[in-house]
Design an enzyme around this catalytic site. Structure first.
Site, PDB file in Angstrom:
ATOM      1  N   TRP A 215       0.844  -1.209   0.000  1.00  0.00           N
ATOM      2  CA  TRP A 215       0.000   0.000   0.000  1.00  0.00           C
ATOM      3  C   TRP A 215       0.877   1.256   0.000  1.00  0.00           C
ATOM      4  O   TRP A 215       0.565   2.260  -0.637  1.00  0.00           O
ATOM      5  CB  TRP A 215      -0.897  -0.001   1.247  1.00  0.00           C
ATOM      6  CG  TRP A 215      -1.767   1.220   1.370  1.00  0.00           C
ATOM      7  CD1 TRP A 215      -3.027   1.374   0.886  1.00  0.00           C
ATOM      8  CD2 TRP A 215      -1.444   2.467   2.015  1.00  0.00           C
ATOM      9  NE1 TRP A 215      -3.507   2.625   1.184  1.00  0.00           N
ATOM     10  CE2 TRP A 215      -2.547   3.322   1.875  1.00  0.00           C
ATOM     11  CE3 TRP A 215      -0.324   2.933   2.693  1.00  0.00           C
ATOM     12  CZ2 TRP A 215      -2.559   4.609   2.393  1.00  0.00           C
ATOM     13  CZ3 TRP A 215      -0.336   4.213   3.202  1.00  0.00           C
ATOM     14  CH2 TRP A 215      -1.445   5.043   3.052  1.00  0.00           C
ATOM     15  N   HIS A 216       2.003   1.175   0.732  1.00  0.00           N
ATOM     16  CA  HIS A 216       2.856   2.362   0.847  1.00  0.00           C
ATOM     17  C   HIS A 216       3.539   2.726  -0.460  1.00  0.00           C
ATOM     18  O   HIS A 216       3.796   3.901  -0.709  1.00  0.00           O
ATOM     19  CB  HIS A 216       3.908   2.150   1.935  1.00  0.00           C
ATOM     20  CG  HIS A 216       3.397   2.468   3.294  1.00  0.00           C
ATOM     21  ND1 HIS A 216       2.688   1.578   4.046  1.00  0.00           N
ATOM     22  CD2 HIS A 216       3.464   3.596   4.042  1.00  0.00           C
ATOM     23  CE1 HIS A 216       2.345   2.128   5.192  1.00  0.00           C
ATOM     24  NE2 HIS A 216       2.790   3.365   5.221  1.00  0.00           N
ATOM     25  N   GLY A 217       3.868   1.742  -1.253  1.00  0.00           N
ATOM     26  CA  GLY A 217       4.543   2.110  -2.490  1.00  0.00           C
ATOM     27  C   GLY A 217       4.690   0.928  -3.424  1.00  0.00           C
ATOM     28  O   GLY A 217       4.755  -0.216  -2.982  1.00  0.00           O
TER      29      GLY A 217
ATOM     30  N   PHE B  72       2.089   8.300  -1.557  1.00  0.00           N
ATOM     31  CA  PHE B  72       1.360   7.032  -1.406  1.00  0.00           C
ATOM     32  C   PHE B  72      -0.088   7.214  -1.812  1.00  0.00           C
ATOM     33  O   PHE B  72      -0.844   6.305  -1.794  1.00  0.00           O
ATOM     34  CB  PHE B  72       1.456   6.533   0.030  1.00  0.00           C
ATOM     35  CG  PHE B  72       2.879   6.451   0.516  1.00  0.00           C
ATOM     36  CD1 PHE B  72       3.889   6.016  -0.319  1.00  0.00           C
ATOM     37  CD2 PHE B  72       3.203   6.829   1.793  1.00  0.00           C
ATOM     38  CE1 PHE B  72       5.198   5.951   0.121  1.00  0.00           C
ATOM     39  CE2 PHE B  72       4.516   6.764   2.243  1.00  0.00           C
ATOM     40  CZ  PHE B  72       5.507   6.331   1.406  1.00  0.00           C
TER      41      PHE B  72
END
Lengths: 472, 337
Positions: A324-326, A472
């Site tokens: 999800w973050h990257g 993000f």
């Protein structure tokens, strides 16, 4: 526009005056929605179309779900909604990542072709508003909440500018009741809102950008080869930087929302005062970790199908948090390592020593520092440009020192003093929840705190505002 | 004290305290000889880049410090009646900017690029690429408004620039470096910089520049004239692209003197490099020694002019451009197209 820009200051002032000067609750909400779209359009006007389209789609799906009579139809509608939302997220955020990965995998078996640059721009905040839309549809499916009867209210839930691009990730059932009750200026926490806005900005522009970032940038520069001292310094300083950056942003969001009479959930609760990584993840980016718990971990079965399956679910949950973050393998590794460490910690607590039962102040402080050190080692992969850089940085942390130091002693002193103050404050306030205590603070202390925050903002002129979590 | 009143009192006290501290800090810096100056950055550059596309016959001033600290875009605009954008970047050669304008089919104006033989070498082509990438990928309306609001603050307050941030000052103190370098460049909102040599040690600056140049030529010996000229075929295609759309490109070798000119000549003899390219280039090449208008210009540090000479330098450039037919003669209609 970012919260640390004068553009936002002017925008907030204009919207604030217009909002409280506008009679009629419905008109005020319309004004907030229009302002939120303008806020979003300031990055890229074309992506407003995407935002409006996904908002309308999920609102309609909520209604269809509610009126559907058969379980089969309800499930079909849910799957359709999740598929469309994840497809949009996947296309804009992960298409290039999966393409590059496929190219690399084909290359391993000798199939080579020209890497593609898909040239896809990432709509800012897409990860945040997609998760909010998904939680709404899933909650309607679960009958936890009724479908929104008002597109205006639902649009405001997805789009309200303080949380739109970097959270906190709201839940519809928390936010919707607030859109139903007209606000009166006198009943809202204006003072607390402004104070949190100032504190959040000070954390961002002074601590994250000017104290911590210069050291992090030196250590994580692609050509840098840090030794043990600098690698530890870079990792711990980055942990402090990303905390001040994102917790600062979250405070600004909470403060800005309060100015309009809306309450957002707390996103950070002294994470570096945590004892153990499991505890830390109940205090760090709380609205994301609780989202993944409720909509991924629990549906996967949590621990209901045995411990081993529960541990696997935990790792899956953290892999998703990483992704999800990257869209990069560094984030996947960061998430995976987090999951594995929490599993190991749980086994250690169950079979060796449950350190969370330590009660003495000194003991808990030492355990909090140890937790911070573990977090810092993992955070290397969060910040590293490549897996190779992350790996060599972690090896350097446990290896010999480099012959020459990258970071000067003066910079080390500065980040050590400021970093120690941040950690001490977190350990001291580990049991304090929320910000209600602020209202009971005597005015001289309040004045001192606000003076410090405003001074930190005023005496921190910087360049090119940007928040880490906007990517993000 | 009631809750709202408590916050009001706290904020009033805080705002007054911070304003008093800021006024004291500003005064202390001014007493020490600092003057307000706009801080140049990619956002300020992008505002200028935006201006290029507001008029079909706009003038783009490309180059490095010798253009940025010498040619007044406002004077050029007044003299020609054409929108003029300062896109030169101190310390960075401008070929990437020329390439960008060649590839942008919207641009059909006049490029005046300050350059020398060294700057035309292929290894310097990408120096300004990060500025262009910023403009293409990160430049937004929000950034523009922010920059437009920050600039007046920096015009009037010394302490509104990042070197004067408290954290940076503390770091400098801990390093033993004292207060920030008192820069002798004053930058304006249109990115024109004015050098004030009275505020610097001219001998030291001159020595420093020459030492830098000596070291540069040691580290990066010039390519052979043949290789250098071959590399410029691609640059010629950029020029042709702009000119095919009705634009025009001028390469202007800015004045230099003393040891600086001697070193340049030793490494890049004019007849083998600049003049050789001038014979085949589709661009108009102007060498300062061929332009009588620059005869009276003085160069205190051998390659830059004092801020007081900016009007004269700008006028000399305009005169030369008129003589070469790039601009219409004085008194003729401002824009030939």
């Amino acid at each position: 526009m970012t919260f640390d820009s004068l553009t936002f200051a002017a925008f907030l002032a204009l919207v604030y005056v217009a909002y409280w000067a506008t009679p009629g609750w419905r008109t005020r909400k319309q004004l907030l929605l229009a302002a939120s779209y303008a806020f979003y359009a300031a990055w890229n006007p074309f992506f407003v179309v995407l935002l409006v389209a996904t908002t309308c789609f999920d609102w309609l799906m909520g209604h269809k779900l509610e009126s559907a009579t058969t379980p089969r139809l309800r499930k079909t509608l849910l799957v359709a909604s999740i598929t469309v939302n994840l497809a949009a997220l996947g296309f804009f955020k992960y298409a290039q990542f999966f393409t590059d990965t496929a190219i690399a995998l084909f290359a391993l078996v000798g199939v080579r072709y020209q890497p593609m640059d898909l040239g896809i721009l990432l709509p800012v905040g897409i990860s945040f508003y997609t998760f909010e839309s998904l939680s709404y549809v899933i909650d309607v499916y679960r009958r936890r909440t009724a479908a929104s009867s008002s597109l205006l209210d639902y649009g405001l839930y997805v789009t309200f500018f303080p949380h739109l691009v970097a959270g906190p990730i709201l839940r519809y059932y928390d936010f919707n009741p607030q859109t139903e009750v007209p606000k009166r200026w006198a009943d809202t926490a204006q003072g607390r809102g402004l104070a949190l806005l100032a504190l959040g900005l000070a954390m961002k522009v002074c601590l994250a950008d000017l104290v911590f970032a210069p050291v992090v940038d030196q250590v994580f520069a692609p050509a840098a080869h840090p030794g043990a001292r600098d690698a530890w310094l870079g990792a711990t300083t980055f942990s402090l930087q990303v905390y001040c950056d994102f917790a600062g942003y979250s405070l600004c969001a909470i403060g800005a929302a309060l100015l309009f009479g809306f309450r957002f959930p707390t996103n950070f609760e002294s994470p570096f005062g945590a004892v153990g990584m499991a505890d830390l993840w109940t205090r760090w980016h709380i609205t994301l970790s609780s989202w993944v718990r409720d909509y991924v971990f629990v549906p996967l079965g949590s621990y209901r199908r045995g411990r081993v399956r529960g541990y696997a679910n935990l790792v899956i949950m953290f892999l998703l948090i990483g992704l999800w973050h990257g869209a990069a393998w560094t984030f996947v590794v960061w998430g995976g390592v987090n999951g594995l460490i929490i599993v190991a910690e749980r086994l250690f607590r169950d079979h060796v020593w449950d350190f969370t039962r330590v009660r003495g102040i000194a003991g808990r402080a030492l355990l909090a520092l140890a937790t911070f050190a573990v977090f810092a080692v993992e955070a290397v992969f969060f910040r590293a440009h490549t897996l190779a850089q992350g790996g060599s940085m972690v090896l350097a942390m446990f290896g010999a020192d480099a012959p020459t130091a990258l970071v000067s002693l003066a910079q080390v002193k500065l980040v050590m003093v400021v970093g120690a103050a941040v950690l001490a404050a977190q350990i001291a306030t580990a049991n304090v929840r929320g910000w209600d205590w602020l209202d009971g603070t005597p005015w001289p202390w309040l004045a001192a705190g606000i003076t410090a925050a405003l001074a930190a903002i005023a005496f921190s002129p910087g360049l090119s505002p940007a928040f880490i979590y906007f990517q993000f | 004290m009631r809750r709202p009143l408590r916050y009001v009192v706290a904020f009033v006290v805080a705002v007054v305290a911070v304003l008093v501290a800021a006024a004291g800090f500003e005064h202390a810096m001014r007493v020490r000889g600092y003057v307000p100056s706009v801080q140049d950055d990619e956002d300020l550059w992008s505002i200028q880049a935006d201006r290029l596309f507001t008029a079909p016959d706009a003038i783009a001033l490309l180059g490095a410090s010798r253009i940025q600290f010498a040619v007044d875009p406002e004077r050029v605009e007044q003299a020609t009646g054409r929108t003029t954008a300062m896109l030169a970047v101190n310390g960075e050669y401008p070929l990437a900017a020329l390439r960008w304008l060649a590839n942008d089919t919207e641009f059909r104006g006049l490029v005046i690029m300050g350059i020398d033989a060294r700057g035309l070498d292929r290894r310097h082509w990408d120096m300004q690429q990060p500025w262009i990438d910023h403009y293409r990928k990160r430049w937004t309306l929000a950034r523009k408004i922010n920059r437009l609001l920050v600039t007046p603050l920096q015009q009037h307050l010394v302490i509104a620039r990042s070197p004067f941030a408290l954290a940076n000052l503390v770091r400098r103190q801990l390093e033993g470096w004292g207060l920030p370098f008192n820069d002798y460049v004053v930058m304006q909102p249109d990115r024109l910089g004015a050098l004030d040599y009275r505020r610097g040690d001219i001998d030291l600056i001159r020595r420093h520049r020459i030492d830098d140049l000596v070291q540069y030529y040691k580290d990066y010996p010039p390519a052979s004239p043949q290789a250098w000229n071959d590399g410029l075929r691609e640059v010629s295609t950029w020029v042709e692209r702009i000119q095919a759309r009705g634009g025009r490109v001028v390469f202007f070798r800015e004045p230099s003197g003393g040891e600086h000119l001697a070193l340049d000549e030793k490494n890049y003899p004019r007849e083998l490099y600049w003049d050789a390219y001038a014979k085949v280039s589709p661009a108009t090449l102007i060498e300062f020694r061929d332009a009588p208008a620059f005869a009276g210009i003085t160069l205190p540090d051998t390659s830059h002019i004092d801020g007081t000479e900016i009007p004269a330098f700008t006028e000399a450039l305009l005169t030369t451009l008129r003589e070469r037919g790039v601009l219409p003669p004085s008194g003729a209609p401002a824009s030939p197209r």
